[in-house]
Design a protein around this motif. Sequence first.
Motif, PDB file in Angstrom:
ATOM      1  N   GLU A 159       7.743  18.601 -60.272  1.00  0.00           N
ATOM      2  CA  GLU A 159       7.951  17.507 -59.323  1.00  0.00           C
ATOM      3  C   GLU A 159       9.329  16.880 -59.511  1.00  0.00           C
ATOM      4  O   GLU A 159      10.029  16.560 -58.546  1.00  0.00           O
ATOM      5  CB  GLU A 159       6.863  16.440 -59.531  1.00  0.00           C
ATOM      6  N   GLN A 160       9.744  16.710 -60.757  1.00  0.00           N
ATOM      7  CA  GLN A 160      11.061  16.125 -61.032  1.00  0.00           C
ATOM      8  C   GLN A 160      12.159  17.036 -60.514  1.00  0.00           C
ATOM      9  O   GLN A 160      13.145  16.558 -59.939  1.00  0.00           O
ATOM     10  CB  GLN A 160      11.218  15.895 -62.543  1.00  0.00           C
ATOM     11  N   ARG A 161      12.016  18.369 -60.689  1.00  0.00           N
ATOM     12  CA  ARG A 161      13.040  19.284 -60.210  1.00  0.00           C
ATOM     13  C   ARG A 161      13.111  19.248 -58.684  1.00  0.00           C
ATOM     14  O   ARG A 161      14.178  19.308 -58.085  1.00  0.00           O
ATOM     15  CB  ARG A 161      12.737  20.711 -60.706  1.00  0.00           C
ATOM     16  N   ARG A 162      11.937  19.127 -58.039  1.00  0.00           N
ATOM     17  CA  ARG A 162      11.925  19.076 -56.576  1.00  0.00           C
ATOM     18  C   ARG A 162      12.659  17.824 -56.075  1.00  0.00           C
ATOM     19  O   ARG A 162      13.452  17.882 -55.140  1.00  0.00           O
ATOM     20  CB  ARG A 162      10.478  19.071 -56.081  1.00  0.00           C
ATOM     21  N   ILE A 163      12.403  16.715 -56.692  1.00  0.00           N
ATOM     22  CA  ILE A 163      13.071  15.455 -56.271  1.00  0.00           C
ATOM     23  C   ILE A 163      14.584  15.550 -56.454  1.00  0.00           C
ATOM     24  O   ILE A 163      15.378  15.150 -55.599  1.00  0.00           O
ATOM     25  CB  ILE A 163      12.488  14.284 -57.075  1.00  0.00           C
ATOM     26  N   GLU A 164      15.007  16.130 -57.592  1.00  0.00           N
ATOM     27  CA  GLU A 164      16.436  16.241 -57.857  1.00  0.00           C
ATOM     28  C   GLU A 164      17.101  17.162 -56.856  1.00  0.00           C
ATOM     29  O   GLU A 164      18.221  16.903 -56.403  1.00  0.00           O
ATOM     30  CB  GLU A 164      16.647  16.743 -59.283  1.00  0.00           C
ATOM     31  N   GLU A 165      16.415  18.270 -56.505  1.00  0.00           N
ATOM     32  CA  GLU A 165      17.000  19.203 -55.531  1.00  0.00           C
ATOM     33  C   GLU A 165      17.145  18.556 -54.167  1.00  0.00           C
ATOM     34  O   GLU A 165      18.170  18.705 -53.491  1.00  0.00           O
ATOM     35  CB  GLU A 165      16.129  20.463 -55.446  1.00  0.00           C
ATOM     36  N   GLU A 166      16.152  17.757 -53.742  1.00  0.00           N
ATOM     37  CA  GLU A 166      16.255  17.065 -52.455  1.00  0.00           C
ATOM     38  C   GLU A 166      17.385  16.042 -52.455  1.00  0.00           C
ATOM     39  O   GLU A 166      18.134  15.921 -51.486  1.00  0.00           O
ATOM     40  CB  GLU A 166      14.922  16.371 -52.145  1.00  0.00           C
ATOM     41  N   GLU A 167      17.531  15.289 -53.553  1.00  0.00           N
ATOM     42  CA  GLU A 167      18.602  14.289 -53.642  1.00  0.00           C
ATOM     43  C   GLU A 167      19.960  14.953 -53.623  1.00  0.00           C
ATOM     44  O   GLU A 167      20.907  14.483 -53.001  1.00  0.00           O
ATOM     45  CB  GLU A 167      18.429  13.470 -54.925  1.00  0.00           C
ATOM     46  N   TYR A 168      20.070  16.103 -54.315  1.00  0.00           N
ATOM     47  CA  TYR A 168      21.348  16.804 -54.339  1.00  0.00           C
ATOM     48  C   TYR A 168      21.712  17.298 -52.954  1.00  0.00           C
ATOM     49  O   TYR A 168      22.863  17.183 -52.516  1.00  0.00           O
ATOM     50  CB  TYR A 168      21.278  17.962 -55.317  1.00  0.00           C
ATOM     51  N   GLU A 169      20.702  17.856 -52.218  1.00  0.00           N
ATOM     52  CA  GLU A 169      20.990  18.334 -50.862  1.00  0.00           C
ATOM     53  C   GLU A 169      21.437  17.198 -49.962  1.00  0.00           C
ATOM     54  O   GLU A 169      22.348  17.347 -49.149  1.00  0.00           O
ATOM     55  CB  GLU A 169      19.737  19.011 -50.294  1.00  0.00           C
ATOM     56  N   ARG A 170      20.832  16.014 -50.118  1.00  0.00           N
ATOM     57  CA  ARG A 170      21.238  14.863 -49.294  1.00  0.00           C
ATOM     58  C   ARG A 170      22.679  14.443 -49.599  1.00  0.00           C
ATOM     59  O   ARG A 170      23.483  14.216 -48.704  1.00  0.00           O
ATOM     60  CB  ARG A 170      20.296  13.688 -49.558  1.00  0.00           C
ATOM     61  N   LEU A 171      22.990  14.346 -50.879  1.00  0.00           N
ATOM     62  CA  LEU A 171      24.339  13.948 -51.270  1.00  0.00           C
ATOM     63  C   LEU A 171      25.357  14.990 -50.823  1.00  0.00           C
ATOM     64  O   LEU A 171      26.474  14.660 -50.412  1.00  0.00           O
ATOM     65  CB  LEU A 171      24.413  13.756 -52.785  1.00  0.00           C
ATOM     66  N   GLN A 172      24.992  16.262 -50.918  1.00  0.00           N
ATOM     67  CA  GLN A 172      25.911  17.317 -50.493  1.00  0.00           C
ATOM     68  C   GLN A 172      26.167  17.223 -48.995  1.00  0.00           C
ATOM     69  O   GLN A 172      27.298  17.382 -48.526  1.00  0.00           O
ATOM     70  CB  GLN A 172      25.321  18.687 -50.857  1.00  0.00           C
ATOM     71  N   HIS A 173      25.141  16.895 -48.220  1.00  0.00           N
ATOM     72  CA  HIS A 173      25.293  16.742 -46.770  1.00  0.00           C
ATOM     73  C   HIS A 173      26.212  15.554 -46.445  1.00  0.00           C
ATOM     74  O   HIS A 173      27.083  15.660 -45.585  1.00  0.00           O
ATOM     75  CB  HIS A 173      23.917  16.548 -46.140  1.00  0.00           C
ATOM     76  N   GLU A 174      26.021  14.461 -47.165  1.00  0.00           N
ATOM     77  CA  GLU A 174      26.889  13.299 -46.938  1.00  0.00           C
ATOM     78  C   GLU A 174      28.323  13.607 -47.309  1.00  0.00           C
ATOM     79  O   GLU A 174      29.267  13.172 -46.648  1.00  0.00           O
ATOM     80  CB  GLU A 174      26.390  12.116 -47.766  1.00  0.00           C
ATOM     81  N   GLY A 175      28.508  14.383 -48.358  1.00  0.00           N
ATOM     82  CA  GLY A 175      29.872  14.749 -48.745  1.00  0.00           C
ATOM     83  C   GLY A 175      30.541  15.591 -47.681  1.00  0.00           C
ATOM     84  O   GLY A 175      31.727  15.455 -47.411  1.00  0.00           O
ATOM     85  N   GLU A 176      29.772  16.514 -47.057  1.00  0.00           N
ATOM     86  CA  GLU A 176      30.354  17.340 -45.997  1.00  0.00           C
ATOM     87  C   GLU A 176      30.741  16.496 -44.800  1.00  0.00           C
ATOM     88  O   GLU A 176      31.793  16.709 -44.204  1.00  0.00           O
ATOM     89  CB  GLU A 176      29.337  18.414 -45.600  1.00  0.00           C
ATOM     90  N   GLU A 177      29.897  15.518 -44.458  1.00  0.00           N
ATOM     91  CA  GLU A 177      30.253  14.638 -43.338  1.00  0.00           C
ATOM     92  C   GLU A 177      31.496  13.824 -43.652  1.00  0.00           C
ATOM     93  O   GLU A 177      32.355  13.612 -42.796  1.00  0.00           O
ATOM     94  CB  GLU A 177      29.078  13.706 -43.037  1.00  0.00           C
ATOM     95  N   ALA A 178      31.608  13.335 -44.882  1.00  0.00           N
ATOM     96  CA  ALA A 178      32.792  12.550 -45.257  1.00  0.00           C
ATOM     97  C   ALA A 178      34.037  13.418 -45.221  1.00  0.00           C
ATOM     98  O   ALA A 178      35.116  12.980 -44.814  1.00  0.00           O
ATOM     99  CB  ALA A 178      32.599  11.955 -46.651  1.00  0.00           C
TER     100      ALA A 178
END
Length: 635
Positions: A322-341
Amino acid sequence: MAPYSALALALLPALVAGAAIRGLDPELAPRYAPVDGKFTCLDGFKSVPFSAVNDDYCDCLDGSDEPGTSACPNGHFFCENKFFLPLRLNASMVDDGVCDCCDGSDEPAGRCTDSCYEKGHESLIDLREQVATAKKGVAGRDAYVQDAEILKTQWEKRQADLEGELEAKRAEKEAAEAKRNRLEDEQKKLKDRKAELEAAKAKLEAAAAPPPPSAGDEAAAAGDAVAGDAAEGEEAAAGAEVEGEEQSQEQGEEAKSEEDLARERMAQWIPGAMDQGGEEAAAEEEAAAEEEAQPAYEEEVQGADAAAVEEEEEQRRLEEEEQRRIEEEEYERLQHEGEEAAEMMDDEGAAAADDGQQFFPDEDGAGDGGADGGSADGADGGAGGGGGAGEEGGAAGGGAGAAQTEQPATALGKAKRLLSTVFNALTGSKGGGTGEVGELEAQIAALEKQLSALNTQLEPVRARAREAKTALSAAQSEQRGLETKLAGQYGVNDVFAPLVGQCYSAKVEKYTYEVCPFDKASQKEGHSSTSLGTWHGLEGNDSVMAFRDGQGCWQGPSRSMTVTLRCGHAEKLAKLAEPSRCEYTAELATPAACTPEDLAALEGELRARERLLSGEFDEEEAIAAAVAPEAREEL
C-alpha cells in the motif's frame, strides 16, 4: 507790571494781618481779616470771636479756626520755609517734638534750627539742573517731532512697497511648493512600484523553494529505520552465511552490463526506473535472499505460535504494498506537474530542462566518485564509489557524492527533490539571477538608483519651499505691524512716535522691569517673564502711558502698570513701585515730555529762588510765591 502792583497793594494789609497768625497759609490771609471783631469759619457755617483763632480749641467744623495748633484733627499748618519751598502739614504734626518745617515754625520757638537757607541753596542747584535738562529736552522734542514725520513717511512707503513684495513672495511660495509636490508625487510612485516588485519577487521565491517534508515522508523514514534495525538483527543471526552471499553477489555484479548497473543506480532514487525484466530480476534476488535468511529467522522465532507469525508477516507485506502504491501515485502526479511547468517556460528554460546533468546530479556524482575511486584502487574502487560501499577509493568517491546534497530517506521524498531541482533549473531561481526573479531584481535595483537621484534633487527643493513660506510669513507679519503703527496715536505732532519699537528697563532688587512704549510692560526674573500689561494708550493729557490686562495675580486682579512721563534729556526708567497689589507704577524721563511751557515755568521758578536766596524780594514775586499752589508740598 501795573496790574500786579495794584494787586500787591490790595493784598498787603491782609498779608500783614495774616503774618501775625501762626501757621496761616498766605493764600488764605485775606479771609482771616476780622469783620466786626469776628472770624467766619471757612466753610461759612459759623462765626466766632476773632480771639478764638488759635486758642487751642476747635470751634469750626472744618478746623479753620486753629491753623497754628493741633486742636482740630482736620486742620492744617503752613510752613513758610523762607529761602526754601513752602510746606503744608497735618495739624497732628504741630508741637509733636519733631521739626517738620525747615524753619522750625511747627514747634515752639527755639526748639528747632532754621535750615531753610541751606536747603534752599541745594534746591537751587537742583532747579538749575532741571532747567538745563528741560532746555536739552525741548531741543530733543523738536528733533522727535521731525523724526516722527520722517518715520510715518517711511512706514507709508514701506507699506506700499510691501504690497508688491507680498504678491511676488506668494507666487514664489506657490511655485516652490508645486515643484516639491510634483517631485514628492514622483517619489511616492517609485516607492509604490518598488514595493510591488519586491512583493512579486518574494512570491516567486516562495513558490520556487523546496516543499517541506510531508508526514508521509517522515513516517516512511521511521519505518525504514525500524526495518534497518531488524535487518541488523537478521544479519547478526545469519553470520558467515550472509558474508558468503555478499561475496557471491559482488562477483555477480562484475559480470553485469553497464546498462544494468545504471538502472540499479536510478532505481535507488526513482521508483519504476527499471524495466520489467529488471524488476523481475530484483524480485528473484530478493526472494533468494529471503530464502537464505529464513532458517535464521525460524531459529529466532522458535517456540512462537506459527499462525501468529504468518499473520504478522502477511500484514506487513500488505502495508508495504500500500505504501509503494501511494508513493507511485504521488510521484506520477508530481511528474505531471513538472511537465506542465516545463511547457510554460521560455526557450532558455526549456534548454536548461533538457540538460540531464541539471536534473540528475546524483548520477554524475556517482560516476565521478567511481572515477576518482578507480584512479586509486581500480575497478573495485570504481564500483564501490558508485554504490558507496567499496574499498578505500570507493568510500572516498561515495563520500564526495554525498557531500553534494543530503538525499531523502524515501522514494516520495526523492521524487519531490527531483521535481524541485527541475523547477529551479527551468525558472532560473538558482545561481545566476536569470529568469523572472533576476529581471525583478534588476528592475528593483534600477528603481533604487532613481529614488536615490530623486532624493538628492528633492532635498534642496524642500528647503527652498520652507524658505519661501518663512519669507512670506515674515512679510505678512511686517504688513500687520505697519498697519498698527500707522493707526497709532502718538500725542501732539506725533512726538512719541520715535519711541515705537524701543524698550527701557530698570532693576529693583531681584526683578528687572521693562517698558516698551506702544507694546507691553513686563517684570523679569532670570529667564522667566511676567506680563504687567499690554499697550492701552496715552492718558492724562498725554502725560501717562497705560498698560492693562497683564498676567493675573493669584486670587487677585490682572496686573497693570502706569508710567508717568517727565521731561528728561534722554530716556530713563526710574521710580518703580507697587503701591497696590498687582498695580505697578514707574516714571519715564524722555525729551518727548519736555514742552516749552514747562521750560518757561522752571525758568521763572529759578529766578524767584535766586532772588529769595540773595535777599531780593519785591512785592510781585512775594505774591507769586505766596499764591502759587504748585510751589507747595503737603505732608
